[in-house]
Scaffold this active site. Structure first.
Site, PDB file in Angstrom:
ATOM      1  N   SER A 180      45.234  59.430  75.994  1.00 29.65           N
ATOM      2  CA  SER A 180      44.383  60.646  75.388  1.00 29.65           C
ATOM      3  C   SER A 180      45.253  61.745  74.885  1.00 29.65           C
ATOM      4  O   SER A 180      46.433  61.851  75.608  1.00 29.65           O
ATOM      5  CB  SER A 180      43.206  60.898  76.172  1.00 29.65           C
ATOM      6  OG  SER A 180      42.558  62.179  75.419  1.00 29.65           O
ATOM      7  N   TYR A 186      39.127  63.964  84.254  1.00 33.09           N
ATOM      8  CA  TYR A 186      39.485  63.033  83.295  1.00 33.09           C
ATOM      9  C   TYR A 186      40.714  63.325  82.857  1.00 33.09           C
ATOM     10  O   TYR A 186      41.617  62.359  82.445  1.00 33.09           O
ATOM     11  CB  TYR A 186      38.550  63.263  82.099  1.00 33.09           C
ATOM     12  CG  TYR A 186      38.725  62.373  80.729  1.00 33.09           C
ATOM     13  CD1 TYR A 186      38.408  61.036  80.716  1.00 33.09           C
ATOM     14  CD2 TYR A 186      39.244  63.025  79.806  1.00 33.09           C
ATOM     15  CE1 TYR A 186      38.681  60.476  79.571  1.00 33.09           C
ATOM     16  CE2 TYR A 186      39.619  62.472  78.564  1.00 33.09           C
ATOM     17  CZ  TYR A 186      39.236  61.061  78.345  1.00 33.09           C
ATOM     18  OH  TYR A 186      39.548  60.491  77.191  1.00 33.09           O
TER      19      TYR A 186
HETATM   20  C1  BMA Z   1      39.266  62.189  74.436  1.00 31.80           C
HETATM   21  C2  BMA Z   1      37.868  62.443  74.646  1.00 31.80           C
HETATM   22  C3  BMA Z   1      37.019  62.994  73.657  1.00 31.80           C
HETATM   23  C4  BMA Z   1      37.930  64.178  73.050  1.00 31.80           C
HETATM   24  C5  BMA Z   1      39.158  63.986  72.610  1.00 31.80           C
HETATM   25  C6  BMA Z   1      39.683  64.974  71.979  1.00 31.80           C
HETATM   26  O1  BMA Z   1      39.945  61.802  75.435  1.00 31.80           O
HETATM   27  O2  BMA Z   1      37.972  63.552  75.879  1.00 31.80           O
HETATM   28  O3  BMA Z   1      35.745  63.371  74.222  1.00 31.80           O
HETATM   29  O4  BMA Z   1      36.965  64.674  71.990  1.00 31.80           O
HETATM   30  O5  BMA Z   1      39.969  63.601  73.668  1.00 31.80           O
HETATM   31  O6  BMA Z   1      40.118  65.907  72.639  1.00 31.80           O
END
Ligand code: BMA
Length: 255
Positions: free
Chosen positions: A137, A150
């Site tokens: 992410s 997370y």
């Molecule tokens: C992702 C999640 C989403 C968030 C995005 C941008 O990993 O955490 O909920 O909107 O990142 O930060």
């Protein structure tokens, strides 16, 4: 001309919904044989296209990962590609996160990626190589507020990607990582629904991306398919940001 993933055998974790489900469609279009590894029960998953092998699996459990890979090898004959996509997101900071929340995020997101790689890599080696795409992410590179477990797990996936890339480059396995921004998935929809003002949050999420909107899952699936294919044959250990520009501006850039 052959399609990009013609006859490749691909495992997609979390393939029942969201980015994983869109990736299933991209891979099928490119000619892959697809196995979905997901913990959702049949009725909860978005309709699986014909020919997809569905293995109901909790990827945080060693035996379940091994059983899923064994079943896929039995049905399809091997493994060429692993897309480590399955993930969960729960909230809390360093004092409000309890051990259960920490373990849940770490076990599904991080341990699950490692366990699925551990079960799949020997099968790739038997076939002379393969490709792994880990889905992290933008929160693997930076962090929002209140997502300790997370975001930490997503940061660690970048380390997992780099170490596996280094360890297996000489044996024909490429390992890359995709860092999406916000994507219109059940995970993000759940976050929006839980907010005190969902409409405000939806608009804010769109506006925080320089492209002016969040991504559709397919826009991430296309990049995953590319990284898994031979078109990306000189890429390994790469961290590919697919975020509509989200982490590019210097914070506070004046209009
Ligand atoms: C992702 C999640 C989403 C968030 C995005 C941008 O990993 O955490 O909920 O909107 O990142 O930060």
């Amino acid at each position: 001309m052959d399609r990009e993933l013609q006859d490749k055998i691909a495992i997609i974790t979390g393939g029942g919904h969201g980015i994983g489900r869109a990736t299933v469609d991209c891979f099928l279009r490119e000619g892959a044989r697809v196995a979905v590894v997901d913990w959702s029960a049949g009725k909860d998953i978005d309709q699986m296209p014909d020919g997809v092998l569905y293995c109901r699996t909790d990827i945080s459990k060693v035996a379940e990962c091994e059983n899923a890979v064994r079943e896929i090898v039995k049905q399809f004959g091997g493994v060429d590609i692993l897309v480590n996509n399955a993930g969960v997101q729960t909230y809390g900071d360093a004092i409000t996160t309890d051990e259960g929340t920490w373990d849940f995020n770490m076990n599904v997101n991080l341990r699950g990626q490692w366990l699925m790689a551990r079960a799949s890599i020997p099968e790739m080696l038997k076939r002379g190589g393969g490709a792994i795409v880990n889905i992290s992410s933008v929160q693997g590179l930076a962090s929002q507020r209140n997502v300790l477990a997370y975001s930490t797990s997503k940061h660690a996936m970048i380390g997992l990607t780099r170490t596996m890339a280094v360890d297996f480059a000489g044996r024909g396995i490429r390992v890359n990582c995709v860092c999406p921004g916000t994507v219109d998935t059940p995970m993000v929809r759940a976050t929006i629904a839980q907010d005190r003002n969902p409409e405000r949050l939806r608009k804010a999420l769109n506006n925080m991306h320089p492209l002016g909107r969040i991504a559709q899952p397919r826009e991430i699936g296309e990049v995953i398919a590319f990284l898994a294919s031979n078109r990306a044959s000189f890429m390994t250990g790469s961290i590919v940001v697919v975020d509509g520009g989200l982490i590019t501006p210097i914070a506070g850039s004046p209009e």
